[in-house]
Design a protein around this motif. Structure first.
Motif, PDB file in Angstrom:
ATOM      1  N   SER A  93      -8.717 -16.931 -14.174  1.00 50.31           N
ATOM      2  CA  SER A  93      -8.973 -17.200 -12.748  1.00 50.31           C
ATOM      3  C   SER A  93      -7.664 -16.918 -12.031  1.00 50.31           C
ATOM      4  O   SER A  93      -6.656 -16.600 -12.668  1.00 50.31           O
ATOM      5  N   CYS A  94      -7.651 -17.077 -10.679  1.00 49.96           N
ATOM      6  CA  CYS A  94      -6.431 -16.695  -9.941  1.00 49.96           C
ATOM      7  C   CYS A  94      -5.290 -17.663 -10.200  1.00 49.96           C
ATOM      8  O   CYS A  94      -4.135 -17.316 -10.097  1.00 49.96           O
ATOM      9  N   ARG A  95      -5.608 -18.920 -10.496  1.00 45.68           N
ATOM     10  CA  ARG A  95      -4.647 -19.985 -10.813  1.00 45.68           C
ATOM     11  C   ARG A  95      -3.824 -20.473  -9.631  1.00 45.68           C
ATOM     12  O   ARG A  95      -2.929 -21.299  -9.805  1.00 45.68           O
ATOM     13  N   THR A  96      -4.062 -19.948  -8.434  1.00 48.45           N
ATOM     14  CA  THR A  96      -3.258 -20.373  -7.286  1.00 48.45           C
ATOM     15  C   THR A  96      -4.090 -20.954  -6.145  1.00 48.45           C
ATOM     16  O   THR A  96      -3.541 -21.607  -5.274  1.00 48.45           O
ATOM     17  N   SER A  99      -9.139 -24.409  -5.425  1.00 50.72           N
ATOM     18  CA  SER A  99     -10.034 -24.836  -6.510  1.00 50.72           C
ATOM     19  C   SER A  99      -9.305 -24.807  -7.852  1.00 50.72           C
ATOM     20  O   SER A  99      -9.429 -25.748  -8.653  1.00 50.72           O
ATOM     21  N   CYS A 100      -8.550 -23.737  -8.118  1.00 53.21           N
ATOM     22  CA  CYS A 100      -7.791 -23.676  -9.375  1.00 53.21           C
ATOM     23  C   CYS A 100      -6.792 -24.834  -9.452  1.00 53.21           C
ATOM     24  O   CYS A 100      -6.606 -25.432 -10.508  1.00 53.21           O
ATOM     25  N   ALA A 101      -6.176 -25.154  -8.289  1.00 53.74           N
ATOM     26  CA  ALA A 101      -5.186 -26.244  -8.272  1.00 53.74           C
ATOM     27  C   ALA A 101      -5.835 -27.586  -8.610  1.00 53.74           C
ATOM     28  O   ALA A 101      -5.168 -28.497  -9.089  1.00 53.74           O
ATOM     29  N   TYR A 107     -14.918 -22.460  -9.592  1.00 52.21           N
ATOM     30  CA  TYR A 107     -15.132 -22.186  -8.167  1.00 52.21           C
ATOM     31  C   TYR A 107     -13.954 -21.413  -7.565  1.00 52.21           C
ATOM     32  O   TYR A 107     -13.740 -21.438  -6.350  1.00 52.21           O
ATOM     33  N   CYS A 108     -13.169 -20.758  -8.424  1.00 57.89           N
ATOM     34  CA  CYS A 108     -11.972 -20.011  -7.990  1.00 57.89           C
ATOM     35  C   CYS A 108     -12.311 -19.130  -6.789  1.00 57.89           C
ATOM     36  O   CYS A 108     -13.272 -18.362  -6.810  1.00 57.89           O
ATOM     37  N   GLU A 109     -11.492 -19.266  -5.748  1.00 53.72           N
ATOM     38  CA  GLU A 109     -11.784 -18.521  -4.512  1.00 53.72           C
ATOM     39  C   GLU A 109     -11.515 -17.036  -4.666  1.00 53.72           C
ATOM     40  O   GLU A 109     -12.077 -16.213  -3.941  1.00 53.72           O
ATOM     41  N   GLY A 110     -10.656 -16.694  -5.606  1.00 57.13           N
ATOM     42  CA  GLY A 110     -10.417 -15.273  -5.882  1.00 57.13           C
ATOM     43  C   GLY A 110     -11.442 -14.712  -6.863  1.00 57.13           C
ATOM     44  O   GLY A 110     -11.425 -13.526  -7.182  1.00 57.13           O
ATOM     45  N   GLY A 111     -12.322 -15.577  -7.354  1.00 55.74           N
ATOM     46  CA  GLY A 111     -13.323 -15.143  -8.337  1.00 55.74           C
ATOM     47  C   GLY A 111     -12.782 -15.290  -9.748  1.00 55.74           C
ATOM     48  O   GLY A 111     -11.870 -14.562 -10.144  1.00 55.74           O
TER      49      GLY A 111
HETATM   50 ZN    ZN Z   1      -8.430 -19.584  -8.073  1.00 53.99          ZN
END
Ligand code: ZN
Ligand code: NAP
Ligand code: ZN
Length: 354
Positions: A93-96, A99-101, A107-111
């Motif tokens: 996932s994007c990790r930043t 949602s990742c936080a 639900y990662c906003e970057g997909g």
């Molecule tokens: Zn994310």
């Protein structure tokens, strides 16, 4: 790159066949896993057959992956060669993002990167799932599996387990709550077991009268045949929460009426076609909600695995060999599985010269 033997769909309208696929060269943060078992999720079938609008084949499904660590990169911490490990529906996932936080990578906003039919960041190529002998995954997306559990029966927890555990937790299942589960398939049977282990009273709704005894054995206190209007009426206003796992469009209104005031109908089943819209009055007059929920984050997946290990919760599996997968898909479509097919990866035909 290294090649590994796999099984996948070459096109939406073709059965799965033996294939050779490529795995990336493991990086310093990667864990290489020898796959021993992989559960068969209805999402595998939806995806392989293009029911959700996929556009690129071949598709190698499988996101209920259990195996043994075969190599670790120099920066990997917490996994060693020989450990049991699992991989679920996500491999990155994007990790930043927000949602990742919050450990909600699903639900990662970057997909988030799906385990199959996603795009691998490292290579830009399509991800391939667990119907294969080996997988290479970033350590942050690998789960620990206790050496004490039945590994084959634990594999389905990586999707069916977390997809039902997460809404049960989020909507407060536990002692003094009544939980309905709709559909007794792979997800449904895990929902019954986990809700019962959390201390909820469980009502199972099924279209299959022949599953009633099994449902009680799995932990259901009540079984309602959902095609029987009298039985549905008798269940009116009895439930705090419903987890609906059905893989096809159906009448949601009948289930809404079984919720108490402020109850929630949480959809996890993902039919390709929409459900008919229910009457809004059944929402308005009792302040009821309809919601959805996707799998779970990595931290919650580990929490679920630990919860299940502690409570002795595993999946009821029917073991198949890799070449039985097409027959298994047909049977799953008919609801003819008790309650999860799991592929014994030792049966994988060699597609790669050794
Ligand atoms: Zn994310
Ligand atoms: P499954 O094993 O095939 O179980 C689905 C159950 O739904 C059946 O056993 C059946 O139970 C019931 N059903 C009733 N009418 C049906 C119909 N016309 N067609 C199909 N099923 C019917 O499937 P699963 O692996 O549990 O997956 C269920 C759904 O959840 C799929 O759509 C899958 O893609 C989705 N899913 C969603 C997530 C998420 O993150 N939200 C994760 C995984 C899977 P009875 O015989 O008891 O009625
Ligand atoms: Zn799944």
């Amino acid at each position: 790159m290294s090649q590994t033997s796999a099984f996948g769909a070459p096109a939406a309208d073709q059965p799965l066949i033996s294939l050779a696929i490529e795995r990336r060269e493991p990086g310093p943060r990667d864990v290489s896993i020898e796959i021993l078992y992989c559960g068969v999720c209805h999402s595998d079938l939806h995806t392989a057959r293009g029911e959700w609008g996929q556009s690129e084949w071949p598709i190698v499904p499988g996101h209920e992956i259990a195996g043994r660590v075969s190599a670790v990169g120099a920066e990997v911490e917490g996994f060693a060669v020989g450990d049991l490990a699992g991989v679920g529906c996500l491999v990155d996932s994007c990790r930043t993002c927000a949602s990742c936080a919050e450990d909600l990578e699903q639900y990662c906003e970057g997909g988030a990167t799906q385990t199959y039919s996603g795009v691998e960041k490292e290579t830009g190529r399509m991800t391939h799932g667990g119907y294969s002998n080996e997988i290479v995954v970033d350590q942050d997306f690998v789960l620990h599996i206790s050496a004490d559990v039945d590994l084959a029966a634990t594999a389905p927890l990586l999707c069916a387990g977390i997809t039902t555990y997460s809404p049960l937790r989020n909507w407060g299942a536990g002692p003094d709550t009544t939980v309905g589960v709709v559909g007794l398939g792979g997800l449904g049977h895990m929902a019954v077991k986990i809700a019962a282990a959390m201390g909820s009273k469980v009502t199972l709704f099924t279209t299959s009268p022949g599953k009633a005894d099994d449902a009680r054995t799995l932990g259901a206190d009540e079984v309602v045949i959902s095609t029987d209007p009298d039985a549905m009426a008798a269940a009116a206003q009895s439930l705090d929460l419903i987890v609906d796992t059905v893989a096809a469009p159906h009448d949601l209104g009948a289930f809404l009426n079984t919720l108490k005031r402020d109850g929630s109908l949480v959809l996890v089943g993902a039919p390709p076609e929409p459900h008919p819209s229910p009457q809004v009055f059944s929402l308005i007059m009792k302040r009821r909600s309809i919601a959805g929920s996707a799998i779970g984050g990595i931290a919650e997946t580990q929490e679920m695995l630990d919860f299940c290990a502690e409570h002795g919760v595993t999946s009821d599996v029917e073991m198949i060999s890799m070449d039985q997968i097409n027959e298994a898909y047909d049977r799953m479509e008919r609801g003819d599985v008790k309650f999860r097919f799991v592929i014994d990866m030792a049966s994988m035909p060699a597609a790669v010269a050794s």
